[in-house]
Write an enzyme that holds these catalytic residues in place. Structure first.
Site, short mmCIF file in Angstrom:
data_model
loop_
_atom_site.label_atom_id
_atom_site.label_comp_id
_atom_site.label_asym_id
_atom_site.label_seq_id
_atom_site.Cartn_x
_atom_site.Cartn_y
_atom_site.Cartn_z
N HIS A 111 0.50 -1.12 0.12
CA HIS A 111 0.24 -0.23 0.20
C HIS A 111 1.00 1.12 -0.01
CE1 HIS A 111 -3.25 -2.53 0.33
NE2 HIS A 111 -3.45 -2.58 1.44
N HIS A 185 -9.30 2.56 0.65
CA HIS A 185 -9.09 1.08 1.93
C HIS A 185 -10.30 1.38 3.10
CE1 HIS A 185 -7.74 -2.60 3.90
NE2 HIS A 185 -6.22 -2.53 3.42
N GLU A 320 -11.52 -3.93 -2.41
CA GLU A 320 -10.46 -2.34 -2.70
C GLU A 320 -10.55 -2.57 -4.59
OE1 GLU A 320 -6.29 -3.28 -0.17
OE2 GLU A 320 -8.08 -4.32 0.92
#
Length: 355
Positions: A111, A185, A320
């Site tokens: 991420h 997220h 996501e």
């Protein structure tokens, strides 16, 4: 009782350790649906959605104050970049040159790294239309940030309309070739509390990408038929989450990328539908992305709380939208490299209703 009107309001949301003020923007539509977004991490901190009787509940995990977001290891509600999901050992080769990214998930990059887009301030500009309100977030990510090449100029528009649709529109340009894979997220629980085992989920995907022990795709595009990953019809999340399937064991539940069925690449199409049967709340997810990561909250453990409730084990789920994990290292995956002169553009829409 006064009927809701479409509006946007800004209010202080504390400050960063260096004194930088943080602002929360509350979007409200004519149906009373509310979305709160802060300019640190472009984080969605609240989403209040009516049930079949019109009763509102906050359906996302988050915090009441800025401090817990500064150590937000679960990425609650955040804008994710430069690259959503994992890159194996934080390494990739692009145009013959090797790059080493920050490693923040075991031996892997996750991420965007420690300084990812979820941990920075964004320039925010609220706006109001006749039938929608929103905030435009902008930021320039410098060359070398978390190891990524090139300066990346990013704009993300969050817009709530009167059809109860929350749209996220992403735009980016670069001065050097670089991987880009932006997503959000948010953790959803359409009941507003409890676990998500009874949530009914449909994912419009015939295939998924199996992973190794480090949650890195093996490269296979596997058929979902006959597995717990066959969610092409609405299925209670709890029905497959404790399966003995090897992939469920690796993820401690669902934590996998689904290969979305698309009539044409880049089209905005239905990715998933979630329904909570008691409240009747439904969330439809549409995206231009080729994949969606379904994560069933397997690593939430109740050690962190926010907005009056603990973030317990499997108390929320994530959907996501994304390019596939570790795409820079798999030539047959959809290309995630943005080059100078190109424009990165994608859209994801979360639409809420009750039935």
């Amino acid at each position: 009782m006064t009927a809701p009107v479409i509006s946007i309001n800004a209010a202080p949301f504390g400050a960063l350790p260096d004194g930088t003020p943080v602002t929360a923007f509350t979007l409200t539509n004519v149906n009373g649906l509310q979305v709160k977004i802060i300019d640190f991490g472009a984080i969605i901190s609240e989403v209040h959605v009516p049930d079949r009787d019109g009763v509102l509940a906050d359906v996302v995990l988050g915090f009441d104050t800025i401090e817990p977001y500064l150590t937000n290891k679960a990425f609650l509600g955040a804008l994710i970049g430069r690259f959503g999901n994992r890159i194996a050992e934080g390494r990739f080769t692009l145009d013959g040159k090797s790059y080493q990214l920050a490693v923040n998930n075991g031996v892997n990059h996750l991420h965007g790294g420690e300084q990812g887009f979820h941990q920075v301030m964004w320039q925010a500009e609220p706006f109001e239309k006749a039938d929608a309100v929103g905030v435009t977030f902008r930021r320039s990510s410098p060359d070398g940030e978390d190891g990524y090449p090139g300066k990346l100029d990013v704009t993300v528009v969050y817009e709530l309309d009167n059809d109860n649709a929350l749209s996220l529109r992403y735009h980016a340009v670069t001065d050097q070739a670089t991987p880009v894979n932006l997503t959000n997220h948010s953790y959803f629980n359409l009941a507003g509390q409890g676990d998500i085992g009874s949530h009914e989920l449909m994912i419009n995907a015939d295939r998924y990408t199996p992973v190794d022990a480090g949650s890195i795709p093996t490269g296979e595009l596997a058929d979902v038929a006959g597995t717990p990953f066959d969610l092409r019809r609405a299925t209670p999340v709890g029905a497959g989450i404790t399966s003995s399937h090897a992939q469920i064991g690796i993820g401690r539940g669902y934590d996998h990328n689904f290969v979305l069925n698309k009539e044409a690449d880049g089209t905005l199409s239905l990715a998933a539908i979630v329904r909570e049967p008691v409240s009747g709340r439904v969330m439809e997810v549409f995206t231009r992305e080729p994949g969606v990561q379904f994560y069933s909250g397997n690593f939430l453990d109740g050690s962190v709380a926010g907005k009056g409730r603990a973030h317990d084990y499997r108390s929320a789920l994530c959907l996501e939208t994304q390019h596939f994990p570790d795409s820079p290292n798999h030539a047959h995956f959809p290309d995630s490299v943005l080059r100078p002169g190109q424009v990165y553009q994608t859209t994801t829409v979360y639409r809420f209703l009750a039935a």
